[in-house]
Design a protein around this motif. Structure first.
Motif, PDB file in Angstrom:
ATOM      1  N   ASP A   1       0.851  -1.189   0.000  1.00 43.90           N
ATOM      2  CA  ASP A   1       0.000   0.000   0.000  1.00 43.90           C
ATOM      3  C   ASP A   1       0.884   1.234   0.000  1.00 43.90           C
ATOM      4  O   ASP A   1       2.002   1.209   0.524  1.00 43.90           O
ATOM      5  CB  ASP A   1      -0.897   0.021   1.247  1.00 43.90           C
ATOM      6  CG  ASP A   1      -1.798  -1.191   1.333  1.00 43.90           C
ATOM      7  OD1 ASP A   1      -2.526  -1.452   0.367  1.00 43.90           O
ATOM      8  OD2 ASP A   1      -1.755  -1.886   2.368  1.00 43.90           O
TER       9      ASP A   1
ATOM     10  N   LEU B   1       0.943  -2.495  -7.119  1.00 45.04           N
ATOM     11  CA  LEU B   1       0.072  -1.516  -7.760  1.00 45.04           C
ATOM     12  C   LEU B   1       0.653  -1.077  -9.099  1.00 45.04           C
ATOM     13  O   LEU B   1       1.780  -0.573  -9.158  1.00 45.04           O
ATOM     14  CB  LEU B   1      -0.107  -0.294  -6.863  1.00 45.04           C
ATOM     15  CG  LEU B   1      -0.595  -0.578  -5.437  1.00 45.04           C
ATOM     16  CD1 LEU B   1      -0.610   0.700  -4.624  1.00 45.04           C
ATOM     17  CD2 LEU B   1      -1.978  -1.217  -5.466  1.00 45.04           C
TER      18      LEU B   1
ATOM     19  N   TYR C   1      -6.701   5.301  -5.042  1.00 45.87           N
ATOM     20  CA  TYR C   1      -6.923   4.178  -5.944  1.00 45.87           C
ATOM     21  C   TYR C   1      -6.619   4.531  -7.402  1.00 45.87           C
ATOM     22  O   TYR C   1      -6.694   3.657  -8.271  1.00 45.87           O
ATOM     23  CB  TYR C   1      -8.354   3.662  -5.806  1.00 45.87           C
ATOM     24  CG  TYR C   1      -8.597   3.011  -4.465  1.00 45.87           C
ATOM     25  CD1 TYR C   1      -7.870   1.886  -4.083  1.00 45.87           C
ATOM     26  CD2 TYR C   1      -9.522   3.528  -3.565  1.00 45.87           C
ATOM     27  CE1 TYR C   1      -8.064   1.301  -2.839  1.00 45.87           C
ATOM     28  CE2 TYR C   1      -9.723   2.940  -2.324  1.00 45.87           C
ATOM     29  CZ  TYR C   1      -8.986   1.827  -1.963  1.00 45.87           C
ATOM     30  OH  TYR C   1      -9.185   1.247  -0.731  1.00 45.87           O
TER      31      TYR C   1
ATOM     32  N   SER D   1      -4.952  -4.080  -6.024  1.00 43.95           N
ATOM     33  CA  SER D   1      -4.446  -5.450  -6.131  1.00 43.95           C
ATOM     34  C   SER D   1      -4.946  -6.248  -4.925  1.00 43.95           C
ATOM     35  O   SER D   1      -4.169  -6.813  -4.167  1.00 43.95           O
ATOM     36  CB  SER D   1      -2.922  -5.463  -6.188  1.00 43.95           C
ATOM     37  OG  SER D   1      -2.436  -6.750  -6.496  1.00 43.95           O
TER      38      SER D   1
ATOM     39  N   CYS E   1     -10.998   3.105  -9.691  1.00 41.31           N
ATOM     40  CA  CYS E   1      -9.880   2.661 -10.524  1.00 41.31           C
ATOM     41  C   CYS E   1     -10.437   1.990 -11.785  1.00 41.31           C
ATOM     42  O   CYS E   1     -10.884   0.843 -11.741  1.00 41.31           O
ATOM     43  CB  CYS E   1      -8.981   1.700  -9.750  1.00 41.31           C
ATOM     44  SG  CYS E   1      -7.598   1.062 -10.712  1.00 41.31           S
TER      45      CYS E   1
END
Length: 407
Positions: free
Chosen positions: A137, A177, A307, A312, A332
């Motif tokens: 993250d 990501l 986002y 993921s 997203c």
């Protein structure tokens, strides 16, 4: 290759989440590599924490764990902070031993937080290993947007410095990501090497059997209402599970089922209409038959700017692997569901669009839904399966190790 993977909350198929470190290590083991996962002995994410000598070794399906002693806690308060602090202290005490006894070729710092990087860097220096920072993250941005922390908060500044240092000082960065390059560009950070390797489906190999009682209740719900929408995942604010109760109220003739645990579960239960039933989580081996009982699957994120850098979520790939169409509420737009064409992406909190997406999919014939869901299943069998992900990761590590030796 010898790979040291530091991940405080790492679990396994038997222990429970987090699954990614175990799934990668299991594939590397099958390829002839040796991996040692260093984790904390207690994690709130696991179904079952290891018993016996705390701080000892354990092995599952050939994968070796070193469990460092950490205290139990509940919630995200002081207890969890103490747990992190104890893990970092125990890890720092063992840097020399891990470097000498395991002698890794590559060290991966993959805890949810970036604070394990300092110890990982020390181990890599002592052993001459390539050093990888794995980003799950984007911190502290996630904490600021999800929990309202100020960017001037001392903890946010500390996290920001630790994350920036990890980006700049690692030999390579692995991101879950796909939008991380844009984030780094905005911050003016240029890592030496960068690779995007997302999560994958966690269904275990071999025979699978559903939880008999849960499957029976799923079948009964489907028979009573005619169609079934399923959510499986954490009851956390980030997953916006409260919106599932709102959706169920809009569609009273459709059955909804939600499986999982989390701090928001009591609130969802209190708001749930008659056609939404809540269930306990099940082991990974029992999940697939339950997901396949659904007509479609639902998942969501909060409507937050973070986002824009990608998603993921573990369960996203489990959904795809089940071969069922997915309704995904997220800002997203470039996500695996949209890319693979195995469902419908709608803006979060748009009740009209979400209801329309569910109704559209339920109006399709089972064969038409099967064709859509099969696109996701094929993607998981290929690029989103852990055999493929581990191979990509192994190739990236090999590049870093070779560069380290040549340099």
């Amino acid at each position: 290759m010898r790979i040291l993977l530091i991940s405080q909350y790492a679990g396994s198929m038997e222990m429970g989440m987090e699954y990614r470190p175990f799934c990668l290590a299991r594939e590397w083991l099958r390829s002839g590599d040796r991996t040692l996962i260093v984790a904390g002995s207690f994690s709130h994410l696991r179904r079952m924490n290891p018993t016996g000598e705390r701080g000892g070794f354990l092995r599952e399906e050939g994968v070796l764990f070193r469990m460092l002693p950490t205290p139990a806690y509940c919630g995200n308060g002081v207890g969890r902070a103490r747990n992190v602090g104890r893990f970092l202290w125990e890890l720092s005490r063992r840097c020399g031993v891990l470097a000498r006894d395991f002698s890794p070729d590559a060290v991966i710092c993959a805890s949810t937080h970036p604070f394990d990087f300092a110890a990982g860097r020390q181990i890599a220096r002592q052993s001459g290993a390539a050093l990888v920072f794995e980003l799950h993250d984007i911190w502290p941005l996630s904490l600021m947007e999800l929990h309202g922390f100020s960017g001037r908060h001392p903890l946010m500044r500390l996290i920001d410095r630790a994350e920036s240092r990890a980006f700049e000082q690692s030999d390579g960065v692995v991101s879950l990501l796909p939008g991380l390059p844009r984030y780094l560009e905005e911050r003016g950070i240029v890592p030496k090497r960068l690779s995007c390797i997302p999560n994958g489906a966690t269904f275990p190999a071999g025979r699978r059997s559903a939880d008999g009682e849960t499957l029976r209740r799923f079948k009964a719900l489907k028979k009573e209402y005619g169609s079934l929408v399923v959510y499986a995942g954490g009851f956390a604010r980030a997953n916006a599970v409260g919106r599932l109760a709102e959706l169920a109220r809009q569609l009273p003739r459709t059955a909804f089922a939600a499986m999982g645990e989390g701090v928001e579960k009591a609130a969802v239960a209190a708001a749930a209409p008659e056609n939404l039933r809540l269930f306990d989580p099940v082991k990974p081996g029992a999940l697939l038959p339950l997901l396949q009982e659904a007509d479609l699957l639902w998942i969501a994120t909060e409507n937050l700017p973070l986002y824009r850098y990608g998603v993921s979520m573990n369960k996203l790939f489990d959904y795809m692997g089940a071969g069922r169409p997915v309704v995904f509420e997220t800002p997203c737009l470039e996500n695996p569901i949209s890319i693979c064409g195995c469902g419908i992406t709608v803006p979060p909190s748009d009740k009209i669009e979400t209801r329309r997406a569910v109704e559209t999919l339920l109006q399709l014939s089972p064969a038409e839904r099967g064709v859509m869901g099969e696109r996701g299943r094929r993607a998981v069998a290929g690029r989103y399966g852990y055999p493929a992900l581990a191979k990509r990761y192994r190739g990236f590590l090999e590049e870093l190790v070779d560069a380290k030796r040549e340099g």
